[in-house]
Design a protein around this motif. Structure first.
Motif, PDB file in Angstrom:
ATOM      1  N   ILE A  22       7.972   2.138   3.984  1.00 42.49           N
ATOM      2  CA  ILE A  22       6.593   2.548   3.712  1.00 42.49           C
ATOM      3  C   ILE A  22       6.658   3.712   2.743  1.00 42.49           C
ATOM      4  N   TYR A  23       5.861   3.649   1.685  1.00 46.05           N
ATOM      5  CA  TYR A  23       5.989   4.634   0.625  1.00 46.05           C
ATOM      6  C   TYR A  23       4.827   5.619   0.638  1.00 46.05           C
ATOM      7  N   GLY A  24       5.153   6.855   0.262  1.00 44.54           N
ATOM      8  CA  GLY A  24       4.145   7.903   0.203  1.00 44.54           C
ATOM      9  C   GLY A  24       4.575   9.007  -0.746  1.00 44.54           C
ATOM     10  N   VAL A  53      -3.968   8.708   4.460  1.00 42.32           N
ATOM     11  CA  VAL A  53      -3.035   9.473   5.291  1.00 42.32           C
ATOM     12  C   VAL A  53      -2.573   8.588   6.436  1.00 42.32           C
ATOM     13  N   LEU A  54      -1.275   8.551   6.688  1.00 38.41           N
ATOM     14  CA  LEU A  54      -0.703   7.738   7.760  1.00 38.41           C
ATOM     15  C   LEU A  54       0.082   8.618   8.722  1.00 38.41           C
ATOM     16  N   LYS A  78      10.243   9.727  -1.199  1.00 37.80           N
ATOM     17  CA  LYS A  78       9.529   8.535  -1.641  1.00 37.80           C
ATOM     18  C   LYS A  78       8.850   7.787  -0.500  1.00 37.80           C
ATOM     19  N   GLY A  79       9.314   8.044   0.752  1.00 33.71           N
ATOM     20  CA  GLY A  79       8.720   7.337   1.868  1.00 33.71           C
ATOM     21  C   GLY A  79       9.614   7.364   3.092  1.00 33.71           C
ATOM     22  N   GLU A  95       0.827  -1.201   0.000  1.00 38.63           N
ATOM     23  CA  GLU A  95       0.000   0.000   0.000  1.00 38.63           C
ATOM     24  C   GLU A  95       0.860   1.249   0.000  1.00 38.63           C
ATOM     25  N   LYS A  96       0.454   2.211  -0.790  1.00 41.23           N
ATOM     26  CA  LYS A  96       1.154   3.483  -0.858  1.00 41.23           C
ATOM     27  C   LYS A  96       0.216   4.578  -0.370  1.00 41.23           C
TER      28      LYS A  96
END
Length: 479
Positions: A212-214, A31-32, A193-194, A2-3
């Protein structure tokens, strides 16, 4: 895998108000929020049961967890006077977005706190003439008194209010990851990138990091994360400017001496520049009928702070007296300097806060336990060890503090009473100020920084406002 659209490091006021505003803008689906500490309802300090600080592992519950140190602070929201043409308290947010917008954000954030249960009463708005008289008296001594309206949440009520906000965020789809350390960030070709994480309970173990990517990452770590942020900036070439470290003591004296200031303002913000150094010296975080407390940072560094409850009361007022220190060339590591001061004082107190009577400093001697027991001002921090803070605090800092106390004694009779108590160390760490543009974006594309840790804000209200403003900025860009 999951991104996320947005990853936020830290769950202090800036972070949670960012998330709150994204919910209002219908932009909170992916949103994390990541936090090294616990949920707010799982945070408690065992010192009242144990009688001593047990250095909670992996992190101090006072400084880490949902809402950051705000959950255990005295919970004062600093507002503004309608006639003010500047923002005098809370950092430099207004330098990025302007005074009018900052005022609008303060009003908006204040209403959110009220929505979740903050006391409707405002301190410092009723006794204008009396406050002016104190201000004029202070001015004659070279001290400026800043009086703004204050909404006092109270230490125990802050815990409850942030608990309601935590529940609200979860109910509206905000993903929250607790007991998780962000070890590093992922950057490729100058773009975020995360992040790389690991379980906080394995902080001392050499374990494989999870990525973890975002699309975007926000660093909102507060003062607790200032050292981590400094190291991160050095590692990845994130642009910064030399920052400030505030070093001083927590001062405790009878309510009777502070009666007028407590009644008329609740918190008086006195600022001076004593000779010969002309450093900025200020009072901060005043707690009428409050309690001195300790909090533990990384590497078991123990600092002093103060609490003020809505229901539980003492007969003493405590406040910080802080001296601002700035370093440039060849030494420009304010956090290292402050940590060394704190470490030396901790060693003098065998890992505890050191307390000393003002009169003993004037006499050039340490304070002994039997003397403290007979002192007219009874310490509210029972675990503090009597000793001599002048061994570690530094000549320049100590000179500034003592001269400031003497000057303020001419404004508030009894402020320099020999039985008044000084606790050390009280240090406010801020990272080297992260350079951001007016959208709070760093020189790394997609990486943003808000709140106290990055040197932009100071305190609950302004940190909250920075989160709200960033949410609005991100919403406009349709992230």
């Amino acid at each position: 895998m999951e991104k996320y659209d947005l990853i936020v490091v830290g769950m202090g006021p800036s972070s949670i108000f960012l998330a709150y505003e994204l919910i209002q803008k219908n932009q909170a689906k992916k949103v994390l929020l990541i936090e090294e500490g616990k949920r707010v309802e799982d945070r408690f300090c065992p010192i009242e049961q144990t009688g001593k600080c047990i250095k909670c592992k992996p992190f101090c519950n006072i400084t880490s967890g949902f809402s950051g140190a705000g959950a255990f602070s005295d919970g004062k929201l600093s507002l503004y006077n309608p006639e003010d043409d500047d923002i005098y308290v809370g950092g430099n947010l207004h330098e990025y977005i302007g005074v009018p917008k900052t005022k609008e954000l303060i009003d908006y954030a204040d209403n959110i706190y009220l929505k979740f249960g903050a006391d409707k009463k405002l301190e410092g708005v009723q006794y204008k003439d009396e406050i002016k008289a104190i201000k004029d008296k202070a001015k004659k001594e070279g001290i400026n008194l800043i009086n703004i309206p204050i909404r006092h949440l109270g230490t125990e009520k802050s815990h409850e209010i942030y608990g309601r906000i935590e529940k609200y965020l979860e109910e509206h789809g905000i993903n929250m990851m607790f007991s998780t350390i962000v070890e590093d960030i992922i950057i490729e070709a100058g773009k975020i990138k995360g992040v790389k994480i690991k379980n906080a309970n394995k902080v001392a173990e050499n374990v494989e990091l999870e990525s973890i990517y975002g699309d975007k990452v926000v660093i909102a770590v507060g003062r607790k994360g200032a050292n981590w942020l400094t190291e991160l900036c050095e590692k990845h070439g994130i642009a910064t400017k030399p920052g400030t470290v505030d070093i001083g003591i927590r001062y405790e004296l009878p309510d009777s001496i502070m009666e007028d200031v407590n009644k008329y303002m609740y918190e008086g913000k006195f600022i001076g520049r004593p000779e010969p150094f002309r450093d900025k010296v200020r009072t901060f975080c005043q707690n009428p009928s409050g309690f001195v407390a300790n909090e533990v940072y990384d590497n078991n560094l123990t600092l002093v702070n103060g609490h003020s409850y809505k229901d539980k009361k003492s007969t003493n007022t405590n406040l910080a007296i802080l001296v601002s220190h700035n370093f440039t060339y060849p030494f420009n590591k304010p956090i290292d300097y402050g940590r060394n001061v704190a470490k030396n004082l901790n060693e003098l107190g065998a890992g505890n806060i050191v307390v000393q009577r003002l009169g003993d400093i004037y006499r050039g001697k340490r304070t002994w336990e039997n003397e403290l027991k007979e002192n007219s001002v009874v310490p509210t921090l029972k675990t503090a060890v009597p000793g001599d803070i002048t061994f570690a605090l530094g000549y320049r800092t100590m000179t500034n503090i003592l001269k400031f106390i003497r000057a303020l004694d001419k404004v508030i009779e009894g402020f320099a009473n020999p039985d008044n108590l000084l606790y050390g160390p009280e240090i406010k760490f801020y990272s080297n100020k992260v350079e951001v543009d007016n959208n709070f974006e760093t020189n790394i594309k997609g990486l943003y920084c808000i709140g106290d840790g990055g040197g932009m804000t100071r305190g609950l209200m302004m940190a909250s406002c920075s989160g709200i403003e960033l949410a609005r900025i991100l919403t406009k860009s349709c992230f």
